[in-house]
Design a protein around this motif. Structure first.
Motif, PDB file in Angstrom:
ATOM      1  N   ASN A   1      64.202  79.646  63.458  1.00 12.94           N
ATOM      2  CA  ASN A   1      64.369  78.800  61.323  1.00 12.94           C
ATOM      3  C   ASN A   1      65.512  79.508  61.135  1.00 12.94           C
ATOM      4  O   ASN A   1      66.543  79.397  60.505  1.00 12.94           O
TER       5      ASN A   1
ATOM      6  N   ILE B   1      68.602  67.407  57.813  1.00 17.92           N
ATOM      7  CA  ILE B   1      69.484  66.971  57.413  1.00 17.92           C
ATOM      8  C   ILE B   1      70.663  67.681  57.782  1.00 17.92           C
ATOM      9  O   ILE B   1      71.731  67.645  58.406  1.00 17.92           O
ATOM     10  N   LEU B   2      69.904  68.879  58.502  1.00 16.16           N
ATOM     11  CA  LEU B   2      70.812  69.823  59.673  1.00 16.16           C
ATOM     12  C   LEU B   2      71.793  69.003  60.761  1.00 16.16           C
ATOM     13  O   LEU B   2      72.986  68.322  61.154  1.00 16.16           O
TER      14      LEU B   2
ATOM     15  N   LEU C   1      65.013  62.982  50.766  1.00 19.47           N
ATOM     16  CA  LEU C   1      63.983  64.861  50.946  1.00 19.47           C
ATOM     17  C   LEU C   1      62.544  63.631  50.832  1.00 19.47           C
ATOM     18  O   LEU C   1      62.038  64.924  50.870  1.00 19.47           O
TER      19      LEU C   1
ATOM     20  N   LYS D   1      68.899  78.543  62.886  1.00 11.52           N
ATOM     21  CA  LYS D   1      68.753  77.204  62.039  1.00 11.52           C
ATOM     22  C   LYS D   1      69.175  76.986  60.768  1.00 11.52           C
ATOM     23  O   LYS D   1      70.849  75.987  60.509  1.00 11.52           O
ATOM     24  N   SER D   2      68.786  77.665  59.855  1.00  9.56           N
ATOM     25  CA  SER D   2      68.820  77.868  58.314  1.00  9.56           C
ATOM     26  C   SER D   2      70.419  78.263  58.850  1.00  9.56           C
ATOM     27  O   SER D   2      71.051  77.917  57.897  1.00  9.56           O
TER      28      SER D   2
ATOM     29  N   TYR E   1      64.680  70.390  56.919  1.00 13.54           N
ATOM     30  CA  TYR E   1      65.885  70.804  56.758  1.00 13.54           C
ATOM     31  C   TYR E   1      66.613  70.487  58.553  1.00 13.54           C
ATOM     32  O   TYR E   1      67.639  70.119  57.907  1.00 13.54           O
ATOM     33  N   ASP E   2      65.659  70.507  59.278  1.00 15.99           N
ATOM     34  CA  ASP E   2      66.473  69.904  60.849  1.00 15.99           C
ATOM     35  C   ASP E   2      66.703  68.467  60.975  1.00 15.99           C
ATOM     36  O   ASP E   2      68.168  68.432  60.957  1.00 15.99           O
TER      37      ASP E   2
ATOM     38  N   THR F   1      59.828  72.933  58.134  1.00 23.33           N
ATOM     39  CA  THR F   1      61.083  73.135  58.342  1.00 23.33           C
ATOM     40  C   THR F   1      61.678  71.572  58.791  1.00 23.33           C
ATOM     41  O   THR F   1      63.094  71.584  58.876  1.00 23.33           O
TER      42      THR F   1
ATOM     43  N   LEU G   1      73.297  75.238  59.565  1.00 22.87           N
ATOM     44  CA  LEU G   1      72.682  74.825  58.772  1.00 22.87           C
ATOM     45  C   LEU G   1      73.902  74.872  57.186  1.00 22.87           C
ATOM     46  O   LEU G   1      74.681  73.952  56.461  1.00 22.87           O
TER      47      LEU G   1
END
Length: 322
Positions: free
Chosen positions: A292, A247-248, A63, A295-296, A244-245, A241, A299
């Motif tokens: 967002n 990880i996505l 992270l 995308k969330s 998170y992208d 973000t 994910l």
């Protein structure tokens, strides 16, 4: 001949269907310029995804990768702008990410702090230390004397933007490393079964440290491409973000969070789907906040699917990974 239906193949099929749908509905979507823009727009995301994948395959997560990228490159640009020779500034920035990777890897491998918490804390430390001790402002401009370095973000080869070429090169190097080198096979080995890897004599702890060093080096390279493309590095990206992208695209493509599964192709497939989706939504003028949300949700679905396809085992739970 029966073809196995894997997450990677499903995501690739969805990317193709989405691409075809946007090509039909959106007049300006299926043009050479837009396709190059699409791929270029997610090149840095794909490169960061490769670094994250190396860590995730080894049953970890990083992270701190975005903080490492932003602070190291911003510090490099700041030093170069203040008169430090560019080669020296690049060397110091590179040394910074290596040092942070060593510290993170040590905390995970030898202190045995779960990667989720170790890298979360390191990300906060890197950003805080960088803003307090190394940088006087959030946005650092590209120095005027960057010279050939600018080609990393703005150059072209036979009409193909350099970020796309660098993504291809990074993908090839990551593939060769994971598939054909002993360290790469070691990462798969302890990612699949940590205790068995230790019993068989694999160098587990040093390679766990090496994972985070590799992630830091990849972050530095991705940051240089980003900075040269937009002529600056905005350290506020750490609070966005992007993590998170990253990880996505890794999880979406089929790299198992339980470790030992996946590879470069999975990252590229996940990056392709997200690139097509974001490009289409941008052309349709969908609000950034709505993007967002989409995308969330993707994910979340990807993590649920991953938990079903690659269930946590007893050793994963003991490691404290997600």
């Amino acid at each position: 001949m029966k073809i196995a239906l894997t997450q990677e193949r499903i995501v690739f099929a969805l990317a193709v269907l989405l691409f075809a749908g946007f090509a039909i509905v959106l007049p300006n979507f299926l043009t050479a310029g837009n396709v190059l823009t699409l791929i270029r727009g997610v090149s840095v995301l794909g490169i960061l995804g490769l670094g994250m994948a190396v860590v995730v395959i080894g049953r970890g997560i990083d992270l701190s990768i975005v903080a490492n990228m932003a602070i190291s490159v911003a510090w490099t640009l700041d030093m170069a702008d203040r008169g430090v020779p560019l080669g020296v500034a690049l060397s110091l920035g590179f040394g910074f990410v290596v040092l942070m990777g060593l510290i993170t890897g040590f905390l995970v491998a030898y202190v045995e702090i779960p990667p989720l918490f170790a890298t979360l804390a390191m990300g906060a430390f890197i950003y805080g230390f960088g803003r307090a001790a190394l940088l006087s402002q959030d946005v650092i401009q590209m120095p005027a004397h960057a010279g050939i370095l600018n080609l990393a973000g703005t150059g072209h080869v036979l009409g193909v933007p350099m970020p796309i070429i660098l993504l291809a090169v990074a993908s090839l190097l990551a593939f060769l490393f994971l598939r054909y080198t002993r360290p790469g096979r070691t990462i798969y080995g302890f990612g699949d079964n940590l205790q068995a890897a230790r019993i068989t004599g694999l160098s587990v702890r040093p390679m766990q440290v090496a994972q985070y060093v590799i992630s830091g080096i990849v972050a530095f390279a991705a940051g240089i491409i980003t900075a040269t493309a937009v002529e600056s590095m905005n350290t506020r990206i750490v609070n966005g973000t992007l993590i998170y992208d990253v990880i996505l695209v890794v999880v979406l493509g089929g790299v198992g969070l339980s470790g030992g599964k996946g590879g470069v192709r999975n990252v590229l497939v996940g990056t392709l789907l997200i690139g097509v989706l974001l490009n289409g939504m941008t052309i349709m003028d969908v609000q950034y906040t709505v993007q967002n949300v989409v995308k969330s949700l993707i994910l979340l679905v990807a993590i649920v699917v991953d938990s079903l396809v690659n269930p946590r085992d007893e050793q994963t739970a003991q490691q404290g990974d997600i």
